[in-house]
Design a protein around this motif. Sequence first.
Motif, short mmCIF file in Angstrom:
data_model
loop_
_atom_site.label_atom_id
_atom_site.label_comp_id
_atom_site.label_asym_id
_atom_site.label_seq_id
_atom_site.Cartn_x
_atom_site.Cartn_y
_atom_site.Cartn_z
N VAL A 32 0.87 -1.18 0.00
CA VAL A 32 0.00 0.00 0.00
C VAL A 32 0.91 1.22 0.00
O VAL A 32 1.82 1.32 0.82
N HIS A 33 0.66 2.12 -0.97
CA HIS A 33 1.45 3.37 -0.97
C HIS A 33 0.49 4.57 -0.94
O HIS A 33 -0.57 4.57 -1.57
N ASP A 34 0.89 5.54 -0.17
CA ASP A 34 0.07 6.74 0.05
C ASP A 34 0.93 7.96 -0.24
O ASP A 34 1.98 8.16 0.37
N TYR A 40 2.57 0.14 3.70
CA TYR A 40 2.36 -1.25 4.14
C TYR A 40 3.03 -2.17 3.11
O TYR A 40 3.03 -1.91 1.90
N SER A 109 -2.96 -2.43 -9.65
CA SER A 109 -3.15 -1.36 -8.63
C SER A 109 -4.64 -1.14 -8.41
O SER A 109 -5.43 -1.10 -9.37
N THR A 112 -8.12 2.13 -2.98
CA THR A 112 -8.91 1.55 -1.89
C THR A 112 -8.81 2.41 -0.63
O THR A 112 -7.93 3.27 -0.52
N TRP A 114 -7.88 3.53 2.93
CA TRP A 114 -6.77 3.27 3.87
C TRP A 114 -6.95 4.22 5.05
O TRP A 114 -6.79 5.43 4.93
N TYR A 120 -3.35 3.56 -2.52
CA TYR A 120 -3.23 2.58 -3.62
C TYR A 120 -2.67 1.26 -3.09
O TYR A 120 -1.58 1.24 -2.48
N GLN A 121 -3.45 0.24 -3.30
CA GLN A 121 -2.99 -1.09 -2.94
C GLN A 121 -2.52 -1.78 -4.21
O GLN A 121 -3.21 -1.79 -5.23
#
Length: 445
Positions: A32-34, A40, A109, A112, A114, A120-121
Motif C-alpha cells: 500500500v502506498h500513500d 504497508y 493497482s 482503496t 486506507w 493505492y494497494q
Amino acid sequence: MDQDKADIAVDAEQLAHRYRSLVEHTPDGIVVHDRGTVVYANQATARLLAADNADQVIGQPLTSFVHPRSVPGMLDRIRQLTNSGSASDPTEMSLIRVDGEIVQVETVSVLTAWHDHLAYQVVIHDLTAQRAAEAAQRRAEQHFTTVVSQLEEGVVVIDRDGRIESANPAAVRIFGTDGRTGALVGATIHELPLVLLDANAQPLPPGRHPVARTLATGETITGYIFGVDREDGQRRWLSGSSRLLNPGDPDSPAVSSFADITEFRASRRQLEYQATHDSLTGLANRSLILSQLAGALATSEDLPVSMVLFIDLDGFKAINDTLGHAIGDTVLQIVAQRLQRALRGNDLVGRLGGDEFLVLLSGRTQRVDIDSLVLRLRSTMAEPIIARGHRIEVNASIGVTELEEGDNRTPEAVLHDADLAMYRAKPAGHEGAGLGRRPNNTHAS
C-alpha cells in the motif's frame, strides 16, 4: 439492538483478521502506498525485494523500488484510478531489489480505503519462475529447431486440413523444390510439384497416404515405403513414419518424417538382380529358374508354365578350344539375345551354365505349337554368327518336358527330364528336338 451492533462489530473484526491473515500469507506481494510512500508491505513483498523484513520497505519512496523505465507507465496508471475500488489492468514492469538486482513482475493497482482516506494497494506477482520457464522453453525450441534443421531425414508438420505447417531443409531437398521452403509451407500435397507413388510405383492419392490415416485416426505408422516423382524428373524412394505431434490433443497436427532410400533401394535391387541373373548374358540363372518353376508347380489352378525347354549348343566346346573363351562368350551373348527375341515377353529364358539354356513357356501350349516353336528356335540359332571376324555356325539340341495339373515332380526333376529329352534329341550330327512328359515316357520329337 445493542447486542446486534456488538455482533456486527465482532463479525467485522473477524473478517478484518481473516483478510490480514490472507494478505500476510499470500505468495504474491501486497503493498500500500500513500502519496508516493510505502505505508504497508507484506512478507512476500520483503522476500521479493530481498529485504530483511517488511519494515525495511515501509516508509520508503515507492520509486525507490521501481525501475526508472517503469515509472512513467506506473504514474499514468495511477492517475486513471479515480474512484474507490477501481483497478488497473495487469501490467508487467521492472522492480529494483534492495541488493540492486532487477526483477520482472506483473502488478495490479487498486484505489482503496486506507484508514480515513484513499490510497493505492498493489498486488505484485513475481514473474521470475515464469520467465525462466519461458526462456528454457525457447532454448529447447531453438535446440530442437537446430537439430531438426540439421537432420538428413526430412520432417514436415501437417495440419488437420492437410496443409504443411513447417518443413526442415532436408524435406525441401528431398522434395526437390529448389531450396524454397516457402514452396512447401502452406501448401497441401495436391498443390506440390510432385506425384506420390506407393511401394509398387503406382500413383498414390494423398488421401491414401499413411499420414492421412494418422490425421484421421491418431494412429502412429512406421516403416512404410513411398515414392515421389519430382518436378525435375527424378524419382526418389522414401522410408517414412507419421504420428500426431501432440497425441493428447484431438486437433493436433501430424508430423511426418522420411529418409531418402533411393540409393539403398537401387543397390538392393542390383544385388537381388545379380543373385538371380547370369552375369554374362543377363538371363535368369539357375536359382531364379528353379524358384519360378517351384511356384508354377505349387499352383493348384491353371499352371502358369506349360512347357520346359532344355537347350544345348552342339559343338560349343570346340569354339572355346579353337577360337578362345572371349569369342565363346560373345557367341553365348548373341544366342541369349536371339532366344529372347524369338520368345514371348512372358516366357522366361535362363542360362543354367556353360552352353545350356532353359525356357519356361507360359500359358497353355499345344503339341503342334511346340513342334513349330522348336523348329523356329533351331533355325534362329543356326543363323551364322560373326564374332571378331569369324563366321560361326551354331546348332542346338532342344529337349521338352510338359507340365500337367497335379504334377508332383520337383523343379530339379523337371529339369532332369528336360535334360534327358534333350540328350535323346541329339542325333549323331548334334541336331534334334526331344519331347518328354514324364520320366518314363520322355522321347525324341
